[in-house]
Design an enzyme around this catalytic site. Sequence first.
Site, PDB file in Angstrom:
ATOM      1  N   ARG A 189      20.913  35.330 -60.504  1.00  0.00           N
ATOM      2  CA  ARG A 189      21.524  34.008 -60.705  1.00  0.00           C
ATOM      3  C   ARG A 189      22.917  34.224 -61.287  1.00  0.00           C
ATOM      4  O   ARG A 189      23.085  34.578 -62.443  1.00  0.00           O
ATOM      5  CB  ARG A 189      20.648  33.165 -61.635  1.00  0.00           C
ATOM      6  CG  ARG A 189      19.255  32.930 -61.042  1.00  0.00           C
ATOM      7  CD  ARG A 189      18.396  32.071 -61.949  1.00  0.00           C
ATOM      8  NE  ARG A 189      18.886  30.719 -62.032  1.00  0.00           N
ATOM      9  CZ  ARG A 189      19.253  30.108 -63.171  1.00  0.00           C
ATOM     10  NH1 ARG A 189      19.184  30.746 -64.317  1.00  0.00           N
ATOM     11  NH2 ARG A 189      19.676  28.869 -63.165  1.00  0.00           N
ATOM     12  N   THR A 223      -1.807  18.292 -64.587  1.00  0.00           N
ATOM     13  CA  THR A 223      -1.930  17.144 -65.499  1.00  0.00           C
ATOM     14  C   THR A 223      -2.696  15.988 -64.886  1.00  0.00           C
ATOM     15  O   THR A 223      -3.456  15.282 -65.563  1.00  0.00           O
ATOM     16  CB  THR A 223      -0.514  16.658 -65.910  1.00  0.00           C
ATOM     17  OG1 THR A 223       0.117  17.700 -66.637  1.00  0.00           O
ATOM     18  CG2 THR A 223      -0.566  15.418 -66.785  1.00  0.00           C
ATOM     19  N   THR A 275      13.119  21.295 -56.885  1.00  0.00           N
ATOM     20  CA  THR A 275      13.136  21.944 -58.198  1.00  0.00           C
ATOM     21  C   THR A 275      12.609  20.951 -59.217  1.00  0.00           C
ATOM     22  O   THR A 275      12.910  19.757 -59.123  1.00  0.00           O
ATOM     23  CB  THR A 275      14.593  22.315 -58.576  1.00  0.00           C
ATOM     24  OG1 THR A 275      15.041  23.310 -57.660  1.00  0.00           O
ATOM     25  CG2 THR A 275      14.715  22.862 -59.975  1.00  0.00           C
ATOM     26  N   SER A 311       0.802  26.666 -64.570  1.00  0.00           N
ATOM     27  CA  SER A 311       1.462  27.855 -65.130  1.00  0.00           C
ATOM     28  C   SER A 311       0.667  29.106 -64.783  1.00  0.00           C
ATOM     29  O   SER A 311       1.199  30.221 -64.840  1.00  0.00           O
ATOM     30  CB  SER A 311       1.581  27.737 -66.652  1.00  0.00           C
ATOM     31  OG  SER A 311       2.304  26.582 -66.967  1.00  0.00           O
ATOM     32  N   THR A 370       2.828  20.139 -62.122  1.00  0.00           N
ATOM     33  CA  THR A 370       4.251  20.054 -61.755  1.00  0.00           C
ATOM     34  C   THR A 370       5.030  21.327 -62.103  1.00  0.00           C
ATOM     35  O   THR A 370       6.046  21.617 -61.476  1.00  0.00           O
ATOM     36  CB  THR A 370       4.925  18.863 -62.475  1.00  0.00           C
ATOM     37  OG1 THR A 370       4.739  19.009 -63.884  1.00  0.00           O
ATOM     38  CG2 THR A 370       4.359  17.542 -62.010  1.00  0.00           C
ATOM     39  N   ASP A 371       4.529  22.095 -63.116  1.00  0.00           N
ATOM     40  CA  ASP A 371       5.352  23.206 -63.621  1.00  0.00           C
ATOM     41  C   ASP A 371       5.754  24.203 -62.533  1.00  0.00           C
ATOM     42  O   ASP A 371       6.876  24.697 -62.521  1.00  0.00           O
ATOM     43  CB  ASP A 371       4.616  23.941 -64.753  1.00  0.00           C
ATOM     44  CG  ASP A 371       4.557  23.101 -66.026  1.00  0.00           C
ATOM     45  OD1 ASP A 371       5.258  22.076 -66.087  1.00  0.00           O
ATOM     46  OD2 ASP A 371       3.809  23.476 -66.948  1.00  0.00           O
TER      47      ASP A 371
END
Length: 351
Positions: A254, A21, A174, A67, A97-98
Amino acid sequence: MDNQRTINPTGRVLLIYTGGTIGMGINHQTKALEPLDFNHLVSNLPEMKYLTTGIDVFQFDHPIDSSDMAPELWASLVRIIAEKYEAYNGFVILHGTDTMAYTASALSFMLENLTKPVILTGSQLPIEHLRTDAKENLITSIELASAQHEDGTPVVPEVCIYFNGRLLRGNRSTKQNADGFNAFDSFNYPHLCEAGVRFQFSTHHILKPDYTKPMVPHFELNPNIMVLSLFPGIQASIFKHALDAPELKGVVMRSFGSGNAPQQPWLMEILKKASQRGVTIVNISQCVTGFVEMGRYDTGYQLKDTGVISGQDSTVEAAVTKLMYLYGRYGDDTKTIRQMLSCSLAGELHV
Ligand code: ASP
């Protein structure tokens, strides 16, 4: 915080622009944001000329939305850093950032015995926006990448994410917020620095590398890894199909709370069989804070018998990239891989 100081940045930093971005602009046909080249970024940052740090720029041929980040591009980043390692005091990577936390985690393993800062940053609003967070993130990252102690050693010789006034260990970070400027946090590890009017470093939480050893770059990753979240109602046949994939090397499972799973005999059976055929299953929690303790409840204790390994307080991003790195480096030597999963290689685990 134990160390308040104003840093006086000099030296040279290599700025690696991958996209994200921070350098995007509106495509007038689609009205969506798309990555633009570095000149666009610089033309919106006249402040660059006031920096006392020398800056060179390396840009990806085709800047990407993160991404589209991939293991081959992580290897390219490692190659760039390894080739230019001696010429710079530190490195700043501009990144979307993704998937920034995945890249930071991967680099922390691939750059073994790192002795220089590698700071990833980006922004939530493009640099051309009036209210952008890009300028502060970029300028402070450059200052942090060139900050040195009086003896000439770097203040943060590790892979970090800098965002919104916080310096975080990369493999503990994260993405927590898709909209706010506070995009990242490290829930299981203290911030390495708070950048307010002064820089407040948390010195004893920062890695202390052995400066007599050379940095060893690693390029091989094995991406045959899967992330699997448990949930009430999970079905045996679907779970079995996923774990039966012949290419599968590692699973980041998870689980609930402190590492618990449904007490279903079929689940234990499938996990045991996969583990016996050489698939490494790492158990991490769906909670963002805390760690896996498979002996705390009976529902976790049973997993121990299946050969599942505790991922302790690892993030998903660190567990995924550590499995890719270990399988890339040690091939089918699952004994070594499983041993190393329990060790902290770059500060990713609390052991
Ligand atoms: N989709 C963007 C990317 O990750 C989001 C960002 O940069 O914040 O490249």
